[in-house]
Design a protein around this motif. Structure first.
Motif, mmCIF file in Angstrom:
data_model
loop_
_atom_site.group_PDB
_atom_site.id
_atom_site.type_symbol
_atom_site.label_atom_id
_atom_site.label_comp_id
_atom_site.label_asym_id
_atom_site.label_seq_id
_atom_site.Cartn_x
_atom_site.Cartn_y
_atom_site.Cartn_z
ATOM 1 N N VAL A 1 30.804 52.264 43.170
ATOM 2 C CA VAL A 1 31.849 52.819 44.036
ATOM 3 C C VAL A 1 31.509 54.274 44.289
ATOM 4 C CG1 VAL A 1 34.304 53.379 44.237
ATOM 5 C CG2 VAL A 1 33.593 51.257 43.084
ATOM 6 N N GLU B 1 37.907 46.933 41.649
ATOM 7 C CA GLU B 1 38.675 46.402 42.775
ATOM 8 C C GLU B 1 40.028 47.097 42.956
ATOM 9 O OE1 GLU B 1 36.751 41.892 42.645
ATOM 10 O OE2 GLU B 1 38.870 42.184 42.157
ATOM 11 N N ASP C 1 38.818 61.308 48.041
ATOM 12 C CA ASP C 1 39.335 60.663 46.828
ATOM 13 C C ASP C 1 39.832 61.707 45.832
ATOM 14 O OD1 ASP C 1 38.617 58.164 47.842
ATOM 15 O OD2 ASP C 1 36.639 58.218 46.894
ATOM 16 N N SER D 1 42.179 50.263 43.908
ATOM 17 C CA SER D 1 41.870 51.301 44.888
ATOM 18 C C SER D 1 42.279 52.697 44.408
ATOM 19 C CB SER D 1 42.569 51.008 46.215
ATOM 20 O OG SER D 1 43.974 51.196 46.077
ATOM 21 N N ASP E 1 44.020 54.657 46.217
ATOM 22 C CA ASP E 1 45.420 54.799 46.614
ATOM 23 C C ASP E 1 46.356 54.234 45.544
ATOM 24 O OD1 ASP E 1 44.892 56.090 49.010
ATOM 25 O OD2 ASP E 1 44.796 54.228 50.164
ATOM 26 N N GLN E 2 45.971 53.119 44.921
ATOM 27 C CA GLN E 2 46.790 52.567 43.842
ATOM 28 C C GLN E 2 46.859 53.526 42.660
ATOM 29 O OE1 GLN E 2 44.610 48.635 43.921
ATOM 30 N NE2 GLN E 2 46.627 47.868 43.331
ATOM 31 N N HIS F 1 42.165 52.629 35.734
ATOM 32 C CA HIS F 1 42.128 51.448 36.591
ATOM 33 C C HIS F 1 41.977 50.126 35.833
ATOM 34 C CE1 HIS F 1 38.136 53.150 36.277
ATOM 35 N NE2 HIS F 1 37.544 52.278 37.063
#
Length: 280
Positions: free
Chosen positions: A118, A81, A124, A83, A85-86, A57
């Motif tokens: 997080v 920040e 997830d 996600s 999904d990204q 990330h």
């Protein structure tokens, strides 16, 4: 829950890792940075012989221009920040072009000790497993958190690579251990909670060193880690073409290389554009 199927998935993933290490006579590389999050460059890395890739990330922060960030040090502060999904989308794209025989470990929001906590959920991990990840790349800073994420990842057939860092690191990159004795103790703890691969952050991330050497204290720490565990080991941070042989001499199985390759790719792009403009 389909437990045995997930165990088989982990087994197959680790077979890829062990084959890569055996092919390199005890050593291999894990390509990350640009070659982890851009499917075109991931494919180029694999065509050159890489068997292990790492999208993560903070690298996606740079790749997507998130908040206009252009430096990895800054990306580390806002990686949370990005996600899940990204990261799943990035993973699906890389998997689609490199095939099934490449090990993909993914750094996701929550798998590091984030600036803003997080919470990772079953959903997830299921998303990352279905996206094609073999494992989750982690930098948790407590053995309790690491044990929790190992259990959660294994539930969905995902391996875990986790790291030891220095207490003085600019960013939190793993369980803290200063001396070789502390490294040995922490590495054994990590192995005891089921960590599939154990790595060390060198303290030289994004920097590198001169003259093909690495500090003596780092060699001692790496050797202590390698000697303490039976699982595959990794070294990460500042590894480049002038010092990688010194890292190999410690016995570390997997050299994680990102910034060095990123800089080469960036320079190649600059040179190509310059050549075209000069000949226009």
């Amino acid at each position: 829950m389909i437990c045995h199927d997930m165990e088989l998935k982990i087994q197959r993933s680790m077979e890829i890792v062990h084959r890569a290490i055996e092919k390199g006579n005890g050593h291999t590389i894990l390509s990350t940075g640009i070659t982890g999050d851009d499917a075109r460059l991931a494919r180029a890395a694999v065509e050159a012989g890489a068997s292990m890739l790492e999208p993560n990330h903070p690298a996606v922060v740079l790749a997507r221009g998130h908040r206009g960030i252009t430096a990895m040090h800054d990306a580390e502060n806002f990686r949370h920040e990005i996600s899940i999904d990204q990261m799943a989308e990035v993973t699906r794209g890389v998997r689609a072009v490199v095939g099934d025989d490449i090990y993909i470990t993914v750094g996701i929001p929550g798998s590091f000790t984030e600036r803003q906590p997080v919470i990772l959920t079953d959903e997830d991990m299921e998303k990352m497993s279905l996206a094609g990840a073999n494992g989750i790349h982690t930098h948790k800073s407590s053995i309790r958190d690491l044990e929790d994420i190992v259990k959660l990842a294994h539930k969905y057939g995902l391996c875990i690579d986790a790291y030891i860092g220095l207490p003085t690191d600019r960013h939190i990159f793993g369980l803290p251990a200063q001396t070789p004795e502390e490294v040995e103790r922490v590495a054994k703890q990590m192995e005891s909670v089921g960590t599939d691969m154990i790595g060390m952050m060198t303290g030289m991330s994004y920097e590198g060193v001169e003259a093909g050497q690495i500090p003596t204290v780092l060699k001692e720490r790496l050797c202590a880690m390698v000697g303490a565990v039976k699982v595959p080991t990794l070294g990460e941070g500042g590894i480049n073409l002038t010092n990688y042989r010194a890292f190999k001499e410690t016995g570390v199985n997997i050299l994680v290389i990102g910034t060095s390759i990123d800089k080469m790719v960036e320079q190649a792009a600059k040179d190509a554009i310059g050549d075209f403009l000069n000949q226009y």
